[in-house]
Scaffold this active site. Structure first.
Site, PDB file in Angstrom:
ATOM      1  N   TYR A 128       0.777  -1.234   0.000  1.00  0.00           N
ATOM      2  CA  TYR A 128       0.000   0.000   0.000  1.00  0.00           C
ATOM      3  C   TYR A 128       0.809   1.283   0.000  1.00  0.00           C
ATOM      4  O   TYR A 128       0.267   2.355  -0.245  1.00  0.00           O
ATOM      5  CB  TYR A 128      -0.982  -0.022   1.178  1.00  0.00           C
ATOM      6  N   PHE A 418     -10.731  -4.051  10.428  1.00  0.00           N
ATOM      7  CA  PHE A 418     -11.899  -3.835   9.579  1.00  0.00           C
ATOM      8  C   PHE A 418     -11.563  -4.174   8.135  1.00  0.00           C
ATOM      9  O   PHE A 418     -10.419  -4.383   7.788  1.00  0.00           O
ATOM     10  CB  PHE A 418     -12.407  -2.385   9.692  1.00  0.00           C
TER      11      PHE A 418
END
Length: 418
Positions: A128, A418
């Site tokens: 990322y 999450f």
């Protein structure tokens, strides 16, 4: 073989949602056949336009989902975040730019909405950073050797006059959200939780397809009756030779809004009959736990790694949304290869607030937007990044000035996956 131009990246429709779930399970190495009950539970997370898929013909081969979130900044303020989850690319379709296309589409929409940052929990470290994300918090797990901890095994109640009671899922759904809000407002790096979060953690909704087993829930009330702590934990059933108990209590999550609540809950967990080991779950790297024990070495670090990753979408809004203990000025040249928020920015900050805006002044510090994200919540050091060659001083001592502004006395922490 399909080429990149043959694969369509688009928002998932209701009719395509079951196939999207199959691709999601495949990417996460779960059984690809998804039960109808699991699909319906996940459908509650479905937002039109926010669940993306890459389709090779009529088959989904990559998945991506984002949703609205609030992230707490230093000082207790919040910013709007584009929370990213459920990112997969099927092994047959790797290295075709599918994640890049989904990421670009979602981040552009988030920027247009006015989201200040994007967030995610990275399964793998190298992915990322190229999209402008930086590791902004760290997670630590401890394993406590209970007999070595030095606690009184005759412990029966908190020493401060409070009490601990075991409660059920209904009590958790009633009391937990407000308690978590109290924690979140005081904890940089913490994120908002939805009603579905509490339902899934108490067995009302099953989004992962595994059989539900009810955990124990321990509630701490202070001496005046105020709810200040709550923990979810599970135990195993393991016995050694000569009928010696070797059981482990594993914490799913623990909320303590006061040091007294944290102390009481950890002492309770370490006093349960037959429990010889306590596993802490995801905690802050400067959590109080080890030093709540007479022998801190009884708490051994078993995992320590990056956790919440942040991608800044609006430099000025992000830097103005947090507080600063010291006073100073820094001109930051932010390099953003994604083209969302780069440029040169002048930050003037102090205990009474901060202002940040574009400037033509000479830069003091040059850094990538991913490294600014790592610094933003106060966990990383600009001096350290300069030593690593990841930021460049254009003015001598600029990294120390930035550290004096951005570093925090307690480390940021995100309690959630999450």
């Amino acid at each position: 073989m399909s080429h990149r131009t043959d694969i369509d990246v688009r928002p998932v429709t209701e009719a395509e949602f079951p196939d999207w779930n199959r691709a999601l399970n495949t990417g996460f190495l779960m059984p690809p056949a998804v039960a109808a009950e699991q699909v319906e539970a996940r459908r509650r997370q479905f937002e039109p336009g926010r669940s993306l898929g890459a389709f090779d013909g009529d088959r989904c081969v990559a998945t991506y989902r984002s949703f609205d979130q609030e992230l707490t900044t230093v000082g207790g303020g919040t910013v709007r975040a584009d929370a990213i989850s459920n990112v997969t690319v099927t092994a047959t379709h790797r290295r075709r730019g599918l994640l890049t296309r989904m990421m670009a589409q979602d981040l552009a929409a988030a920027k247009e909405r006015g989201d200040v940052v994007a967030t995610l929990i990275a399964a793998e470290y190298p992915i990322y950073g190229r999209y402008g994300f930086g590791p902004a918090t760290t997670m630590t797990e401890w394993t406590v050797d209970v007999p070595r901890a030095g606690l009184d095994r005759r412990w029966a109640a908190p020493e401060d006059g409070g009490r601990i009671d075991l409660v059920d899922g209904e009590d958790v759904r009633k009391l937990g959200p407000e308690l978590h809000e109290r924690l979140r407002r005081a904890q940089p790096g913490a994120v908002s939780r939805t009603e579905l979060w509490w339902q899934s953690r108490t067995g009302l909704v099953n989004t992962n397809g595994t059989p539900w087993t009810e955990p124990y829930y321990a509630l701490y009330r202070s001496a005046d009756g105020e709810v200040e702590g709550l923990a979810s934990y599970r135990t195993d059933d393991h016995w050694g030779d000569a009928k010696q108990p070797l059981n482990t209590a594993t914490v799913d999550w623990l909320i303590g809004v006061t040091p007294a609540a944290e102390r009481a809950l950890w002492h309770y967990l370490c006093s349960i009959d037959w429990v010889q080991t306590v596993k802490s779950g995801w905690r802050s790297p400067d959590d109080l736990l080890p030093h709540l024990l007479p022998d801190p070495r009884a708490a051994r670090i078993t995992t320590q790694a990056d956790w919440l990753w942040v991608r800044i979408l609006d430099v000025a809004a992000a830097l103005e949304a947090r507080t600063y203990d010291g006073r100073g000025t820094a001109v930051l040249e932010v390099v953003d290869r994604g083209g969302l928020t780069g440029g040169r920015w002048r930050l003037e900050a102090g205990p009474d607030g901060a202002s940040c805006g574009p400037t033509a002044e000479s830069a003091h510090l040059v850094l990538d937007v991913a490294d600014l994200a790592a610094l933003w919540l106060g966990d990383e050091s600009a001096v350290r990044l300069a030593a690593l060659g990841r930021v460049r001083e254009e003015r001598a001592g600029a990294a120390r000035v930035v550290d004096a502004l951005l570093r925090t006395s307690r480390r940021p922490w995100c309690p959630d996956m999450f």
